[in-house]
Design a protein around this motif. Sequence first.
Motif, PDB file in Angstrom:
ATOM      1  N   LEU A 254     -15.257 -10.839  -8.412  1.00 29.23           N
ATOM      2  CA  LEU A 254     -14.954 -10.730  -6.990  1.00 29.23           C
ATOM      3  C   LEU A 254     -13.652 -11.438  -6.643  1.00 29.23           C
ATOM      4  N   ILE A 255     -12.768 -10.726  -5.891  1.00 24.28           N
ATOM      5  CA  ILE A 255     -11.508 -11.333  -5.438  1.00 24.28           C
ATOM      6  C   ILE A 255     -11.330 -11.244  -3.923  1.00 24.28           C
ATOM      7  N   GLY A 256     -12.138 -10.423  -3.237  1.00 23.84           N
ATOM      8  CA  GLY A 256     -12.005 -10.297  -1.789  1.00 23.84           C
ATOM      9  C   GLY A 256     -12.924  -9.222  -1.250  1.00 23.84           C
ATOM     10  N   TYR A 257     -12.700  -8.866   0.050  1.00 22.00           N
ATOM     11  CA  TYR A 257     -13.550  -7.889   0.713  1.00 22.00           C
ATOM     12  C   TYR A 257     -12.703  -6.854   1.451  1.00 22.00           C
ATOM     13  N   VAL A 258     -13.220  -5.636   1.523  1.00 23.09           N
ATOM     14  CA  VAL A 258     -12.512  -4.523   2.162  1.00 23.09           C
ATOM     15  C   VAL A 258     -12.284  -4.809   3.642  1.00 23.09           C
ATOM     16  N   GLY A 259     -11.095  -4.454   4.110  1.00 21.61           N
ATOM     17  CA  GLY A 259     -10.760  -4.603   5.520  1.00 21.61           C
ATOM     18  C   GLY A 259      -9.714  -3.590   5.938  1.00 21.61           C
ATOM     19  N   SER A 260      -8.965  -3.913   7.005  1.00 29.20           N
ATOM     20  CA  SER A 260      -7.935  -3.014   7.511  1.00 29.20           C
ATOM     21  C   SER A 260      -6.753  -3.817   8.038  1.00 29.20           C
ATOM     22  N   SER A 261      -6.433  -4.920   7.379  1.00 27.08           N
ATOM     23  CA  SER A 261      -5.333  -5.785   7.829  1.00 27.08           C
ATOM     24  C   SER A 261      -3.983  -5.156   7.495  1.00 27.08           C
ATOM     25  N   GLY A 262      -2.947  -5.558   8.232  1.00 33.07           N
ATOM     26  CA  GLY A 262      -1.614  -5.003   8.016  1.00 33.07           C
ATOM     27  C   GLY A 262      -1.489  -3.621   8.612  1.00 33.07           C
ATOM     28  N   LEU A 263      -0.589  -2.785   8.057  1.00 34.72           N
ATOM     29  CA  LEU A 263      -0.401  -1.416   8.532  1.00 34.72           C
ATOM     30  C   LEU A 263      -1.483  -0.536   7.922  1.00 34.72           C
ATOM     31  N   SER A 264      -2.566  -0.394   8.638  1.00 35.92           N
ATOM     32  CA  SER A 264      -3.720   0.337   8.121  1.00 35.92           C
ATOM     33  C   SER A 264      -4.413   1.063   9.262  1.00 35.92           C
ATOM     34  N   THR A 265      -4.940   2.253   8.971  1.00 36.92           N
ATOM     35  CA  THR A 265      -5.635   3.038   9.993  1.00 36.92           C
ATOM     36  C   THR A 265      -7.153   2.936   9.893  1.00 36.92           C
ATOM     37  N   GLY A 266      -7.657   2.201   8.907  1.00 37.59           N
ATOM     38  CA  GLY A 266      -9.097   2.059   8.751  1.00 37.59           C
ATOM     39  C   GLY A 266      -9.418   1.270   7.499  1.00 37.59           C
ATOM     40  N   PRO A 267     -10.664   0.858   7.330  1.00 38.47           N
ATOM     41  CA  PRO A 267     -11.032   0.034   6.163  1.00 38.47           C
ATOM     42  C   PRO A 267     -10.834   0.771   4.847  1.00 38.47           C
ATOM     43  N   HIS A 268     -10.051   0.188   3.958  1.00 39.90           N
ATOM     44  CA  HIS A 268      -9.818   0.749   2.632  1.00 39.90           C
ATOM     45  C   HIS A 268      -9.079  -0.280   1.784  1.00 39.90           C
ATOM     46  N   VAL A 269      -8.927   0.014   0.509  1.00 36.90           N
ATOM     47  CA  VAL A 269      -8.131  -0.818  -0.397  1.00 36.90           C
ATOM     48  C   VAL A 269      -6.934  -0.004  -0.855  1.00 36.90           C
ATOM     49  N   HIS A 270      -5.752  -0.540  -0.670  1.00 37.58           N
ATOM     50  CA  HIS A 270      -4.553   0.077  -1.251  1.00 37.58           C
ATOM     51  C   HIS A 270      -4.367  -0.568  -2.621  1.00 37.58           C
ATOM     52  N   TYR A 271      -4.617   0.205  -3.666  1.00 37.83           N
ATOM     53  CA  TYR A 271      -4.618  -0.296  -5.034  1.00 37.83           C
ATOM     54  C   TYR A 271      -3.357   0.179  -5.754  1.00 37.83           C
ATOM     55  N   GLU A 272      -2.544  -0.774  -6.199  1.00 35.15           N
ATOM     56  CA  GLU A 272      -1.302  -0.465  -6.906  1.00 35.15           C
ATOM     57  C   GLU A 272      -1.322  -1.041  -8.315  1.00 35.15           C
TER      58      GLU A 272
END
Length: 316
Positions: A254-272
């Motif tokens: 575990l490293i964190g929890y899903v949210g919508s912080s920053g430039l985001s339109t809904g809860p998700h993870v931007h994975y790069e």
Amino acid sequence: MPNEDQRQWQALGIAPLSSGGATGMRMAASDSVEPLTFVEKRAVPVEVAAPEAPKAATISNNPLRIRGRVGDGLYWSLRAAGASPQVAAQYLAALATQIDVGAVAPSAGFDMVLGPGANLLYAGLSRAGEHDLQLVKWSANGRTDWIDAADAGQPQQASAGTVWPVSGGHITSYFGYRYHPILHFTRLHAGVDIGASWGSPIVAAADGQIVAAGWAGGYGRQVRIAHPGGIVTSYSHMSEIVAQPGTVVHAGQLIGYVGSSGLSTGPHVHYEVLRGGTPVNPLSIRFASVQVADTGVVNAVKARLKALLSVGLKRA
């Protein structure tokens, strides 16, 4: 006083009530009316009991096998064959430990076996003129790997604990150029967006060391992990971060929890995933592998593969 005929004609006239128009009058019978000699008795409505609500379907714990052709697109072919978004994501992530899933030919055939809870146990891919994949999920020493058992007679390669960042998450936006929904211009989408409910756990995709954990502008709350081979993974738009910079993490931690912080339109993870600082398609990356040379393990994997491939076959 108008006679009855005049009143009938007045009732048929189109005029407002204030000008003498009449309404609601009974029409007089004309010469075309024929008297009825018999009138059938109208049936009295009978109250019918509401149908019994259907019973909830029983979910079977028996293994389920799904097969088909890739056709115009692997993901949508999986969905059309009956795979849920979560299962399709598991399958793509398994293949991505070995190949670039964006380069799978339309003529290829996919094959998967699901266990209880729609848990992917086997991911197969047959390709004309190329090495077929027969990936078996294998758990040992507290970690889970995908072992390619297509050449089980040779020493096998298994991914070093690569896991999907969000359990049950589904891809809502792929790697590549797209029109940004907030900034309103086309630019490179340098990762994949994984849709999930708010507060869902986010885990490390592979073993590594936390190199950053905090606010990152438009990425919101972000964690970055360095892995062997110059690879860095990034997880953005979190609602909460639990990882600490400098700490070592293992795949699935575990490293964190899903949210919508920053430039985001809904809860998700931007994975790069970045290799040497350059973004690459996360679905095409393979982390450092470990060799499976133990004869006992190889034989066990081959036995597991045989059992999985028997699912769905008619028995004599």
